[in-house]
Design an enzyme around this catalytic site. Structure first.
Site, PDB file in Angstrom:
ATOM      1  N   LYS A   1       0.760  -1.479  -0.172  1.00 24.15           N
ATOM      2  CA  LYS A   1       0.089  -0.111  -0.013  1.00 24.15           C
ATOM      3  C   LYS A   1       0.713   1.024  -0.097  1.00 24.15           C
ATOM      4  CE  LYS A   1      -3.854  -2.234   2.178  1.00 24.15           C
ATOM      5  NZ  LYS A   1      -4.765  -2.647   3.380  1.00 24.15           N
TER       6      LYS A   1
ATOM      7  N   GLN B   1      -4.868  -1.596   9.569  1.00 21.31           N
ATOM      8  CA  GLN B   1      -4.681  -3.003   8.938  1.00 21.31           C
ATOM      9  C   GLN B   1      -5.428  -4.133   9.874  1.00 21.31           C
ATOM     10  OE1 GLN B   1      -3.702  -3.388   5.650  1.00 21.31           O
ATOM     11  NE2 GLN B   1      -4.050  -5.886   5.848  1.00 21.31           N
TER      12      GLN B   1
ATOM     13  N   ASP C   1     -11.130   2.563   3.761  1.00 20.24           N
ATOM     14  CA  ASP C   1     -11.373   1.123   3.642  1.00 20.24           C
ATOM     15  C   ASP C   1     -12.916   0.798   3.224  1.00 20.24           C
ATOM     16  OD1 ASP C   1      -9.235  -0.734   3.770  1.00 20.24           O
ATOM     17  OD2 ASP C   1      -9.314  -0.367   5.795  1.00 20.24           O
TER      18      ASP C   1
HETATM   19  N1  GUN Z   1      -7.073  -7.065   5.815  1.00 25.40           N
HETATM   20  C1  GUN Z   1      -7.355  -7.738   4.943  1.00 25.40           C
HETATM   21  N2  GUN Z   1      -7.822  -6.842   3.783  1.00 25.40           N
HETATM   22  C2  GUN Z   1      -7.935  -5.624   4.427  1.00 25.40           C
HETATM   23  C3  GUN Z   1      -8.447  -4.411   3.735  1.00 25.40           C
HETATM   24  O1  GUN Z   1      -8.685  -4.355   2.963  1.00 25.40           O
HETATM   25  N3  GUN Z   1      -8.213  -3.503   4.962  1.00 25.40           N
HETATM   26  C4  GUN Z   1      -7.708  -3.558   5.771  1.00 25.40           C
HETATM   27  N4  GUN Z   1      -7.570  -2.421   6.778  1.00 25.40           N
HETATM   28  N5  GUN Z   1      -7.169  -4.800   6.547  1.00 25.40           N
HETATM   29  C5  GUN Z   1      -7.432  -5.666   5.698  1.00 25.40           C
END
Ligand code: GUN
Length: 292
Positions: free
Chosen positions: A52, A96, A119
């Site tokens: 990211k 996350q 998100d």
């Molecule tokens: N864990 C797995 N996929 C995601 C996501 O798209 N966002 C976040 N914050 N955590 C995750």
């Protein structure tokens, strides 16, 4: 059979975003800023967050990574969320997941200002998405919708089967595929308890597999000409790899692919599109596109 190249599509979209950021900044606008909070040292989460941050660089965004050990208290994490909510330079941020067991994930998600929730996990964004209002749409479903659109895949009036009912993928995917402005499909959701799962799959024009069970979808479950989207990313031990594992999808690719009109590979299909959608949401947050 045509392979859906998520990696190339994501690269192209990130280049488009970078162009837009350049134009915004040339006019004296603000550089979009994404913050990511990472708790602990889970291997998968480390990789996702690293990717990211790299994607932010490719898009010309500012990024901030905030790290905590997994003994952080819920109060401390809530204080971090509060600080990010109030930081005018941060346009959007993510925490996350998964979080350590002693932290209530839902409580953290609901503490995030929905206007910065890139998100799309906050109930306000989930609810607005469900009724078709402008909002942050969670990254994986948005990435899949983008792929289907870019490949010119007809979804209107088609029978779409979604395998899995998670809050992050299955449920929002079903909502989007059902809505007129996105999939406009007839949607069936199957899960671990569904008695007619195989029959539903055999009748499907489009299967979106998000159950996290490696190679679950086999050739006998797929009709000729179907479109297959594989969201699975299970780490299966593999001694021949330097990492010690390989990413395995929910679809038995080698036997299913010859029957399909379109199929996403793992890796290189949905995965890169998920991060690219987060970038799209961050750009929208920077532009205050949905919320003032
Ligand atoms: N864990 C797995 N996929 C995601 C996501 O798209 N966002 C976040 N914050 N955590 C995750």
């Amino acid at each position: 059979m045509q392979l859906i190249d998520g990696k190339a599509t994501a690269t192209a979209i990130k280049a488009e975003i970078a162009e837009e950021v350049k134009a915004i900044m040339a006019k004296g606008g603000k550089q979009p800023h994404l913050a990511a909070v990472l708790v602990g040292h889970d291997g998968g989460s480390e990789t996702y967050v690293k990717n990211k941050v790299l994607a932010c660089e490719a898009c010309g965004f500012k990024s901030t990574l905030i790290r905590y050990e997994d003994d952080i208290t819920e109060e401390e994490l809530l204080a971090c969320v509060d600080k990010l909510n109030k930081d005018d330079d941060v346009d959007g941020f993510i925490v996350q997941l998964p979080l350590p067991k002693h932290i209530d994930e839902q409580k953290i998600i609901e503490a995030i200002d929905y206007r910065k929730d890139v998100d799309g996990f906050h109930p306000i964004n989930v609810g607005r998405m469900a009724i078709g209002l402008p909002c942050f749409i969670s990254a994986t479903p948005l990435g899949i919708i983008t792929l289907l659109k870019r490949y010119g895949i007809e979804t209107s009036g088609k029978k779409c089967v979604i395998l899995g009912r998670s809050n992050i993928v299955g449920k929002p995917m079903a909502q989007l595929m059902m809505q007129k402005q996105y999939g406009d499909s007839t949607v069936t959701v199957c899960h671990s308890r569904s008695k007619t799962l195989k029959e539903e799959c055999r009748a499907a024009d489009i299967i979106i597999a998000a159950i996290g069970s490696p190679e679950f979808v086999t050739a006998d479950m797929v009709k000729d000409g179907a479109v297959i989207v594989d969201v699975g990313t299970t780490r299966v031990p593999d001694a021949t790899r330097k990492s010690g594992f390989r990413l395995t999808g929910d679809v038995k690719f080698d036997e299913v692919a010859p029957k399909c009109s379109f199929i996403t590979p793992v890796p290189g299909g949905v995965g890169p599109m998920t991060i690219c959608s987060l970038m799209k949401n961050t750009l929208a947050a920077g532009k205050k596109e949905y919320y003032k």
